[in-house]
Design a protein around this motif. Structure first.
Motif, PDB file in Angstrom:
ATOM      1  N   MET A 135       0.840  -1.197   0.000  1.00 36.28           N
ATOM      2  CA  MET A 135       0.000   0.000   0.000  1.00 36.28           C
ATOM      3  C   MET A 135       0.877   1.251   0.000  1.00 36.28           C
ATOM      4  O   MET A 135       1.743   1.406   0.848  1.00 36.28           O
ATOM      5  N   LYS A 136       0.639   2.108  -0.963  1.00 36.30           N
ATOM      6  CA  LYS A 136       1.397   3.345  -1.045  1.00 36.30           C
ATOM      7  C   LYS A 136       0.807   4.366  -0.079  1.00 36.30           C
ATOM      8  O   LYS A 136      -0.383   4.651  -0.102  1.00 36.30           O
ATOM      9  N   THR A 137       1.642   4.912   0.772  1.00 34.42           N
ATOM     10  CA  THR A 137       1.165   5.879   1.757  1.00 34.42           C
ATOM     11  C   THR A 137       2.067   7.096   1.803  1.00 34.42           C
ATOM     12  O   THR A 137       3.256   7.033   1.463  1.00 34.42           O
ATOM     13  N   SER A 138       1.456   8.188   2.235  1.00 36.70           N
ATOM     14  CA  SER A 138       2.199   9.426   2.445  1.00 36.70           C
ATOM     15  C   SER A 138       1.508  10.214   3.540  1.00 36.70           C
ATOM     16  O   SER A 138       0.276  10.249   3.604  1.00 36.70           O
ATOM     17  N   PHE A 139       2.286  10.814   4.416  1.00 33.47           N
ATOM     18  CA  PHE A 139       1.715  11.564   5.532  1.00 33.47           C
ATOM     19  C   PHE A 139       1.475  13.036   5.195  1.00 33.47           C
ATOM     20  O   PHE A 139       1.134  13.826   6.067  1.00 33.47           O
TER      21      PHE A 139
ATOM     22  N   ASP B 101      10.702  15.548   8.069  1.00 34.07           N
ATOM     23  CA  ASP B 101      11.497  14.557   7.327  1.00 34.07           C
ATOM     24  C   ASP B 101      10.670  13.314   7.000  1.00 34.07           C
ATOM     25  O   ASP B 101      10.970  12.603   6.023  1.00 34.07           O
ATOM     26  N   LEU B 102       9.645  13.050   7.823  1.00 30.58           N
ATOM     27  CA  LEU B 102       8.766  11.897   7.581  1.00 30.58           C
ATOM     28  C   LEU B 102       7.605  12.248   6.657  1.00 30.58           C
ATOM     29  O   LEU B 102       6.644  11.499   6.541  1.00 30.58           O
TER      30      LEU B 102
ATOM     31  N   ALA C 253      -6.331   6.231   6.927  1.00 35.46           N
ATOM     32  CA  ALA C 253      -7.185   6.653   5.815  1.00 35.46           C
ATOM     33  C   ALA C 253      -6.580   7.852   5.087  1.00 35.46           C
ATOM     34  O   ALA C 253      -6.572   7.901   3.850  1.00 35.46           O
ATOM     35  N   LYS C 254      -6.066   8.817   5.837  1.00 34.06           N
ATOM     36  CA  LYS C 254      -5.469   9.992   5.214  1.00 34.06           C
ATOM     37  C   LYS C 254      -4.150   9.643   4.534  1.00 34.06           C
ATOM     38  O   LYS C 254      -3.837  10.149   3.449  1.00 34.06           O
ATOM     39  N   ALA C 255      -3.372   8.764   5.177  1.00 34.85           N
ATOM     40  CA  ALA C 255      -2.076   8.407   4.609  1.00 34.85           C
ATOM     41  C   ALA C 255      -2.224   7.623   3.316  1.00 34.85           C
ATOM     42  O   ALA C 255      -1.416   7.754   2.394  1.00 34.85           O
TER      43      ALA C 255
ATOM     44  N   ASP D 185       4.273   4.535  12.419  1.00 32.94           N
ATOM     45  CA  ASP D 185       3.919   3.402  11.553  1.00 32.94           C
ATOM     46  C   ASP D 185       3.056   2.398  12.304  1.00 32.94           C
ATOM     47  O   ASP D 185       2.118   1.812  11.735  1.00 32.94           O
ATOM     48  N   GLY D 186       3.357   2.184  13.584  1.00 34.19           N
ATOM     49  CA  GLY D 186       2.564   1.265  14.381  1.00 34.19           C
ATOM     50  C   GLY D 186       1.121   1.716  14.500  1.00 34.19           C
ATOM     51  O   GLY D 186       0.186   0.908  14.387  1.00 34.19           O
ATOM     52  N   LEU D 187       0.920   3.021  14.711  1.00 37.85           N
ATOM     53  CA  LEU D 187      -0.438   3.567  14.801  1.00 37.85           C
ATOM     54  C   LEU D 187      -1.132   3.541  13.444  1.00 37.85           C
ATOM     55  O   LEU D 187      -2.357   3.403  13.371  1.00 37.85           O
ATOM     56  N   THR D 188      -0.355   3.674  12.380  1.00 40.67           N
ATOM     57  CA  THR D 188      -0.943   3.712  11.040  1.00 40.67           C
ATOM     58  C   THR D 188      -1.356   2.323  10.560  1.00 40.67           C
ATOM     59  O   THR D 188      -2.486   2.131  10.086  1.00 40.67           O
TER      60      THR D 188
END
Length: 314
Positions: free
Chosen positions: A1-5, A29-30, A167-169, A125-128
């Motif tokens: 899954m492609k994600t971005s914050f 940076d993240l 969901a947002k990521a 990442d754990g929360l995501t």
């Protein structure tokens, strides 16, 4: 899954005397871009209503209030519109008591500072991607850590709650769909909490009556009465706008009785002593089936209120 914050709404809160630039740089940076900042409890409160963040990162000591109480209020939907937002508490001075209070508040994680970018990324990442399901008991709403009492362990069922951070990521849902998911989960949790409150009220009343029977009239008894008031008030708040709203009259009556007994706990009025178990049983009957329809719930609550109404006014 492609994600971005970069689309995640992040609220970063640290006291003014604390240099949080390193933490903010790590977040940048993240790939976090939508970063709001604050330095106090009031800043958090102001940010919750118009646009609640998807992720709240706050220091444990803000100076103008208790962060753990605030988090508990968020989880219990006393403030804000999303009780399921991801919450990380940071601290420069960890202690056993602080860890306990953060866990009991319903926060997702506690991050000891100074933290490296890798540590921060690991927690986020754990929360995501691996967020814990929530547990609802009479005294706790938050991630399932299974540190509650034996009876609650046996009866508490983990539930998956909306994860706006994921969901947002991942960018796979629009704002309207996300809010509908939150609203549906709030309704489900509310019903679950009402059932828990009714059971907790019964258990508290049993302990209170036993204390009087054994003549153990002390500070612990006062605590039990105070807990009963808080639980009944929470039930009243959650009944508003539900098919069981008529039962709020019973909870209001219980609050009045418990407060009177709290004020004269050494020799309470015998009328209140008789009313206490009647009200607890009435609340149990009124809320025993949170899935019944409006007519059934109203009929039960009205019938019970009619029976005891003449005894409530003093």
């Amino acid at each position: 899954m492609k994600t971005s914050f970069d689309k995640v709404d992040l609220l970063l809160v640290a006291p003014k005397n604390q240099n949080s630039s390193s933490l903010r740089q790590s977040l940048t940076d993240l790939d976090f871009r939508d970063i709001r900042t604050g330095s106090s409890i009031q800043d958090i409160l102001k940010s919750l209503e118009p646009r609640p963040p998807d992720l709240l990162i706050t220091d444990s000591d803000l100076g103008d209030g208790d962060v753990c109480t605030l988090i508990s209020d968020i989880r219990n939907h006393r403030i804000g519109t999303n009780p399921f937002m991801s919450i990380i508490v940071t601290t420069w001075t960890p202690s056993e008591s602080l860890v306990h209070r953060v866990v009991e508040s319903g926060a997702d994680d506690l991050l000891v500072q100074p933290a490296s970018r890798g540590q921060l990324r690991s927690r986020i990442d754990g929360l995501t991607f691996n967020r814990k399901p929530f547990i609802i008991t009479a005294r706790y709403i938050g991630p399932d850590r299974r540190n509650m009492g034996r009876e609650e362990k046996l009866t508490a069922t983990p539930i998956n709650v909306p994860n706006l951070l994921l969901a947002k990521a991942s960018g796979d849902k629009d704002a309207g769909e996300l809010q509908r998911a939150v609203d549906a989960a709030v309704s489900s949790v509310n019903k679950n909490k009402l059932s828990r409150n009714a059971a907790h009220i019964g258990a508290l009343v049993k302990q209170i009556l036993m204390a009087y029977k054994k003549q153990t009239i002390d500070g612990q008894l006062v605590d039990l009465l105070g807990n009963l008031v808080v639980t009944a008030e929470d039930a009243t708040r959650r009944l508003t706008g539900t098919p069981f709203a008529a039962a709020s009259k019973l909870c209001d009556a219980l609050v009045k009785v418990a407060k009177r007994m709290e004020q004269s706990f050494r020799s309470p009025d015998q009328k209140d002593m008789r009313l206490l178990p009647q009200l607890a049983m009435s609340i149990h009957l009124a809320l025993k089936d949170v899935n019944s329809d409006t007519k059934t719930a109203d009929e039960i609550s009205t019938a019970i209120s009619t029976v005891i109404d003449g005894s409530l006014d003093k």
